[in-house]
Design a protein around this motif. Structure first.
Motif, mmCIF file in Angstrom:
data_model
loop_
_atom_site.group_PDB
_atom_site.id
_atom_site.type_symbol
_atom_site.label_atom_id
_atom_site.label_comp_id
_atom_site.label_asym_id
_atom_site.label_seq_id
_atom_site.Cartn_x
_atom_site.Cartn_y
_atom_site.Cartn_z
ATOM 1 N N ASN A 63 0.874 -1.127 -0.221
ATOM 2 C CA ASN A 63 0.047 -0.174 -0.087
ATOM 3 C C ASN A 63 0.763 1.187 0.293
ATOM 4 O O ASN A 63 0.638 2.188 -0.646
ATOM 5 N N SER A 64 2.001 1.193 0.819
ATOM 6 C CA SER A 64 2.977 2.081 0.612
ATOM 7 C C SER A 64 3.453 2.515 -0.376
ATOM 8 O O SER A 64 3.692 3.655 -1.109
ATOM 9 N N CYS A 65 4.005 1.429 -1.270
ATOM 10 C CA CYS A 65 4.447 1.778 -2.592
ATOM 11 C C CYS A 65 3.438 2.160 -3.603
ATOM 12 O O CYS A 65 3.829 3.049 -4.359
ATOM 13 N N TYR A 66 2.325 1.715 -3.357
ATOM 14 C CA TYR A 66 1.169 2.375 -4.309
ATOM 15 C C TYR A 66 1.064 3.738 -4.082
ATOM 16 O O TYR A 66 1.036 4.405 -4.981
ATOM 17 N N GLN A 67 0.895 4.139 -2.778
ATOM 18 C CA GLN A 67 0.774 5.816 -2.406
ATOM 19 C C GLN A 67 2.111 6.527 -2.980
ATOM 20 O O GLN A 67 1.710 7.534 -3.654
ATOM 21 N N GLN A 68 2.975 5.759 -2.894
ATOM 22 C CA GLN A 68 4.210 6.676 -3.385
ATOM 23 C C GLN A 68 4.230 6.849 -4.763
ATOM 24 O O GLN A 68 4.745 7.731 -5.533
ATOM 25 N N ASN A 69 3.766 5.687 -5.542
ATOM 26 C CA ASN A 69 3.689 5.962 -7.007
ATOM 27 C C ASN A 69 2.376 6.361 -7.735
ATOM 28 O O ASN A 69 2.186 6.474 -8.917
ATOM 29 N N SER A 70 1.491 6.890 -6.820
ATOM 30 C CA SER A 70 0.170 7.247 -7.058
ATOM 31 C C SER A 70 0.155 8.660 -8.032
ATOM 32 O O SER A 70 -0.668 8.781 -8.762
ATOM 33 N N ASN A 71 1.201 9.289 -8.047
ATOM 34 C CA ASN A 71 1.429 10.299 -8.756
ATOM 35 C C ASN A 71 1.933 10.193 -9.978
ATOM 36 O O ASN A 71 2.627 11.091 -10.809
ATOM 37 N N GLU A 72 2.501 8.802 -10.444
ATOM 38 C CA GLU A 72 3.098 8.500 -11.622
ATOM 39 C C GLU A 72 2.116 8.761 -12.770
ATOM 40 O O GLU A 72 0.984 8.352 -12.705
ATOM 41 N N CYS A 73 2.676 9.377 -13.791
ATOM 42 C CA CYS A 73 1.967 9.273 -14.973
ATOM 43 C C CYS A 73 2.590 8.052 -15.927
ATOM 44 O O CYS A 73 3.979 8.215 -16.288
ATOM 45 N N ARG A 74 1.874 7.213 -16.306
ATOM 46 C CA ARG A 74 2.379 6.026 -17.119
ATOM 47 C C ARG A 74 1.782 5.973 -18.540
ATOM 48 O O ARG A 74 0.587 6.086 -18.626
ATOM 49 N N ILE A 75 2.848 6.457 -19.511
ATOM 50 C CA ILE A 75 2.460 6.665 -20.960
ATOM 51 C C ILE A 75 2.669 5.378 -21.752
ATOM 52 O O ILE A 75 3.714 4.635 -21.862
ATOM 53 N N HIS A 76 1.583 4.660 -22.140
ATOM 54 C CA HIS A 76 1.528 3.092 -23.026
ATOM 55 C C HIS A 76 1.249 3.639 -24.131
ATOM 56 O O HIS A 76 0.209 4.018 -24.772
ATOM 57 N N GLY A 77 2.541 3.324 -24.938
ATOM 58 C CA GLY A 77 2.415 3.969 -26.576
ATOM 59 C C GLY A 77 2.334 2.759 -27.497
ATOM 60 O O GLY A 77 3.045 1.561 -27.136
ATOM 61 N N THR A 78 1.679 2.959 -28.569
ATOM 62 C CA THR A 78 1.666 2.120 -29.734
ATOM 63 C C THR A 78 2.008 2.611 -30.925
ATOM 64 O O THR A 78 1.436 3.973 -31.205
ATOM 65 N N MET A 79 2.902 2.268 -31.694
ATOM 66 C CA MET A 79 3.072 2.807 -33.092
ATOM 67 C C MET A 79 2.281 2.223 -34.140
ATOM 68 O O MET A 79 1.863 1.308 -33.890
ATOM 69 N N GLY A 80 1.784 3.127 -34.891
ATOM 70 C CA GLY A 80 0.829 2.574 -36.103
ATOM 71 C C GLY A 80 1.416 1.726 -37.188
ATOM 72 O O GLY A 80 0.538 1.139 -37.906
ATOM 73 N N SER A 81 2.810 1.511 -37.112
ATOM 74 C CA SER A 81 3.652 0.708 -38.096
ATOM 75 C C SER A 81 4.830 0.206 -37.448
ATOM 76 O O SER A 81 5.209 0.647 -36.707
ATOM 77 N N ASP A 82 4.932 -1.202 -37.878
ATOM 78 C CA ASP A 82 6.137 -2.006 -37.408
ATOM 79 C C ASP A 82 7.481 -1.398 -38.086
ATOM 80 O O ASP A 82 8.629 -2.120 -37.560
ATOM 81 N N GLN A 83 7.526 -0.482 -38.988
ATOM 82 C CA GLN A 83 8.702 -0.135 -39.509
ATOM 83 C C GLN A 83 9.795 0.589 -38.541
ATOM 84 O O GLN A 83 10.774 0.972 -39.067
ATOM 85 N N TYR A 84 9.256 0.902 -37.501
ATOM 86 C CA TYR A 84 10.039 1.763 -36.517
ATOM 87 C C TYR A 84 10.351 0.897 -35.481
ATOM 88 O O TYR A 84 10.906 1.493 -34.293
ATOM 89 N N GLU A 85 10.444 -0.395 -35.536
ATOM 90 C CA GLU A 85 11.037 -1.363 -34.731
ATOM 91 C C GLU A 85 12.412 -1.068 -34.288
ATOM 92 O O GLU A 85 13.313 -1.036 -35.238
ATOM 93 N N GLY A 86 12.748 -0.987 -32.964
ATOM 94 C CA GLY A 86 14.341 -0.756 -32.573
ATOM 95 C C GLY A 86 14.583 0.698 -32.649
ATOM 96 O O GLY A 86 15.767 1.024 -32.143
ATOM 97 N N LYS A 87 13.822 1.516 -33.134
ATOM 98 C CA LYS A 87 14.056 2.929 -33.295
ATOM 99 C C LYS A 87 13.830 3.650 -31.871
ATOM 100 O O LYS A 87 13.027 3.212 -30.977
#
Length: 218
Positions: free
Chosen positions: A18-42
C-alpha cells in the motif's frame, strides 16, 4: 504461534504494498503504440514542452513490438517525438504528465487518452485540426479566385475565415475556463490571451483588445 507470525507478516506485506502504491500514485504511465512496425528498434523521446531539453529532462526508450512506455512524476506538458531521422510523416504528440495511465498512438495522426486532462487535450487537438482544415480550404478557394479577380467573393471568404478563427479562439478560451486550473488550463489560456500591451508613439502603454485590436479605455 505460526498463525500469529503469518498474520503479522501478511499485514506487514500489505502495508508495504500500500505504501508503494501511494508513493507511485502520482506517476504518469504513458503506454504507447506505433501505427507501423517499420520503427522497430528506433528511439522515441519524451521531451518537456517548455524549458531546456537536456539529458536530465528528456527521456527516451526503444520501440519494441510496436510498443513503448514512459513513466514520469512531473505534472507538465510534454511532446512525444520519434527519432528525427524517421520523423517524416509522423505527427508529434502533446501529452500532459497527469497521474494515471495514458494511452497514446503515434502515427500520421497521433492520439492520447486516458486521464481527464489528456482526454480534454485530445478534444482540443481534434478541433484544432478541423480548424486548420477549414482555413486551408478557404485559402485554396481564395487563391483560385484571385486568378479571376473576384474581389467581392474574396472579401466574403476572408470575412468567413476571420469568423472561423474567432470561434476557434473562443472555443479554446472556453475550454481553459472550464478547466479552471492545471497544466492544460495554463497551456490553453496562453494560446489566445484576450488582451495585450502596446506602446504608443507618445510613450504611453495601453491595453489592446486582442480580437478587435482596439484600445481598451482605462
Amino acid at each position: 504461534m505460526r498463525k500469529i507470525l503469518f498474520c503479522v507478516l501478511a499485514v506487514a506485506v500489505a502495508t508495504l504494498l500500500n505504501s508503494c502504491y501511494q508513493q507511485n500514485s502520482n506517476e504518469c504511465r504513458i503506454h504507447g503504440t506505433m501505427g507501423s512496425d517499420q520503427y522497430e528498434g528506433k528511439l522515441i523521446f519524451l521531451v518537456p514542452l517548455n524549458g531546456p531539453a537536456t539529458m536530465e529532462t528528456v527521456d527516451s526508450v526503444e520501440i519494441k513490438d510496436k510498443k513503448f512506455e514512459f513513466v514520469t512524476q512531473k505534472m507538465q506538458m510534454y511532446k512525444i517525438l520519434l527519432d528525427y531521422h524517421y520523423r517524416l510523416g509522423i505527427q508529434p504528440l502533446l501529452v500532459v504528465g497527469e497521474a494515471g495511465d495514458v494511452q497514446v498512438v503515434i502515427d500520421s495522426i497521433s492520439h492520447s487518452t486516458g486521464t481527464p486532462q489528456n482526454d480534454s487535450l485530445e478534444l482540443w487537438k481534434q478541433r484544432t485540426e478541423q480548424h486548420a482544415l477549414d482555413l486551408g480550404n478557404l485559402k485554396r478557394m481564395i487563391a483560385s479566385m484571385k486568378e479571376n479577380g473576384n474581389e467581392k467573393e474574396i472579401a466574403l471568404l476572408n470575412a468567413r475565415g476571420d469568423s472561423i478563427h474567432l470561434q476557434y479562439k473562443k472555443m479554446t478560451r472556453q475550454m481553459a475556463a472550464n478547466l479552471k486550473e492545471g497544466v492544460l488550463h495554463d497551456f490553453l489560456a496562453g494560446r489566445f490571451p484576450t488582451t495585450y500591451k502596446k506602446k504608443l508613439p507618445d510613450g504611453r502603454i495601453v491595453t489592446i483588445n486582442a480580437d478587435t485590436n482596439e484600445e481598451i479605455p482605462e
